[in-house]
Design an enzyme around this catalytic site. Structure first.
Site, mmCIF file in Angstrom:
data_model
loop_
_atom_site.group_PDB
_atom_site.id
_atom_site.type_symbol
_atom_site.label_atom_id
_atom_site.label_comp_id
_atom_site.label_asym_id
_atom_site.label_seq_id
_atom_site.Cartn_x
_atom_site.Cartn_y
_atom_site.Cartn_z
ATOM 1 C CG HIS A 97 -2.131 -3.461 -1.386
ATOM 2 N ND1 HIS A 97 -1.561 -4.266 -0.424
ATOM 3 C CD2 HIS A 97 -3.469 -3.629 -1.243
ATOM 4 C CE1 HIS A 97 -2.501 -4.889 0.257
ATOM 5 N NE2 HIS A 97 -3.678 -4.517 -0.204
ATOM 6 C CG ASP A 120 1.084 -5.886 2.282
ATOM 7 O OD1 ASP A 120 2.279 -6.053 1.973
ATOM 8 O OD2 ASP A 120 0.347 -5.043 1.743
ATOM 9 C CG HIS A 122 5.699 -4.081 2.261
ATOM 10 N ND1 HIS A 122 5.408 -4.989 1.249
ATOM 11 C CD2 HIS A 122 7.021 -3.868 2.216
ATOM 12 C CE1 HIS A 122 6.537 -5.312 0.613
ATOM 13 N NE2 HIS A 122 7.527 -4.643 1.181
ATOM 14 C CG ASP A 124 0.591 -1.586 2.158
ATOM 15 O OD1 ASP A 124 1.807 -1.479 1.943
ATOM 16 O OD2 ASP A 124 -0.133 -2.398 1.545
ATOM 17 C CG HIS A 137 2.834 0.256 -3.755
ATOM 18 N ND1 HIS A 137 3.398 -0.878 -4.293
ATOM 19 C CD2 HIS A 137 3.881 0.991 -3.308
ATOM 20 C CE1 HIS A 137 4.716 -0.842 -4.160
ATOM 21 N NE2 HIS A 137 5.029 0.290 -3.575
ATOM 22 C CG ASP A 224 0.906 -7.109 -1.423
ATOM 23 O OD1 ASP A 224 1.551 -7.867 -2.174
ATOM 24 O OD2 ASP A 224 1.167 -5.902 -1.273
ATOM 25 C CG ASP A 226 4.261 -7.930 -0.806
ATOM 26 O OD1 ASP A 226 3.615 -8.152 0.232
ATOM 27 O OD2 ASP A 226 4.476 -6.783 -1.223
ATOM 28 C CD GLU A 269 1.837 -4.217 -5.165
ATOM 29 O OE1 GLU A 269 2.707 -4.345 -6.047
ATOM 30 O OE2 GLU A 269 1.473 -3.098 -4.725
#
Length: 297
Positions: A97, A120, A122, A124, A137, A224, A226, A269
């Site tokens: 990412h 995402d 996360h 980030d 990332h 992303d 994930d 990702e």
């Protein structure tokens, strides 16, 4: 609708090898053919050149590969800006990412004020100063917002590329304490999985689209993989349980297409080493197609 596919086979920003093969996995799932099937002109511009981590070990360094990632993201930004300036929609295939630093900088140069939808698990939003891992990332959104002491904040041009009031995170469920502080300080909008469960994807996207299209010249979608639950997308670098399900994510993409606001998109990702018969690569292709207008009827 004209699109340009750009691969960025980079895993320098991650702590697990494999996402450098993400562009190949998505291409193997026939992205270009899928787009052409639904009436979209798709030109594959190949890959941005990325150095191999084996060439330059960073094991003793606190922050991993900052100079290499700076070079790659600057190259990507120039390519993205070129394609967008020719009225083409860049479709950027990661890679980890950290490539978003270049995607967003390039779109900012070409389009102007940019709204960002950031899907995402996360946030980030770490920086060199706060990152617990040193993996870049986990930092690209912070740098794009102008936070952190790093040359990566200055990709293509100095300082902030996007405004907090036009930035929305969706599906987030793993946030470090310093990131929580930055969320509160900056004022970015975050729809966690709690919010998705409570409000539903339709209402979340209505609010998110209103935010990213208000006083902006274009919208960038950063997906992303994930963000999805690992049951749906097992081949990702940093899976987190309890994510977005299959129909929810398709609805999100379909609502983006319905709003006719998308100017660029990246999918990141995807890690085929951890995948099962390229399920995650196949799903990535489905989602790009949905975001660009594919419908059941």
């Amino acid at each position: 609708m004209n699109t340009s596919i750009i691969g960025v086979p980079m895993d320098l920003g991650a702590n697990r090898r494999g996402v450098d093969m993400g562009p190949s996995a998505i291409r193997y799932a026939d992205l270009r053919a899928k787009l052409e099937e639904i009436g979209i002109d798709a030109k594959d511009k190949g890959n941005i050149s990325v150095p191999l981590p084996e060439i330059d070990s960073m094991e003793a360094e606190e922050i991993k590969y900052p100079k290499q990632i700076e070079a790659v993201t600057n190259s990507l930004a120039l390519q993205v800006s070129k394609e967008a300036s020719q009225n083409r929609i860049p479709i950027i295939l990661g890679g980890d990412h950290s490539i978003a630093i270049g995607s967003i900088a390039g779109m900012k140069q070409a389009v102007g004020e940019l709204g960002v939808l950031w899907f995402d698990a996360h946030a980030d939003l770490n920086t060199f100063e706060t990152s617990p891992s040193g993996n870049i990332h986990g930092m690209p959104l912070a740098f794009s917002l102008g936070y952190g002491n790093s040359n990566l904040v200055n990709c293509l041009e100095k300082g902030q590329k996007i405004k907090p009031e036009n930035t929305v995170l969706i599906g987030t469920r793993s946030i470090d304490e310093p990131e929580k502080e930055l969320i509160e300080k900056s004022g970015v909008t975050v729809f966690t999985m709690y919010d998705l469960d409570k409000m539903g994807m339709n209402r979340v996207m209505e609010e998110a689209l209103s935010i990213v299209t208000s006083n902006t010249d274009g919208v960038h979608v950063s997906l992303d993989m994930d963000a999805l639950d690992p049951v749906e997308a097992p081949g990702v670098g940093t899976p987190v349980r309890g994510g977005i399900n299959y129909r929810e994510v398709h609805l999100a993409m379909e609502l983006i297409a319905e709003a006719q606001c998308i100017n660029s998109m990246e999918v990141v990702e995807v890690n085929p080493i951890l995948d099962s018969v390229n399920r995650t690569g196949d799903l990535a292709v489905e989602l790009v197609a949905s975001a660009l207008g594919e419908r059941v009827l």
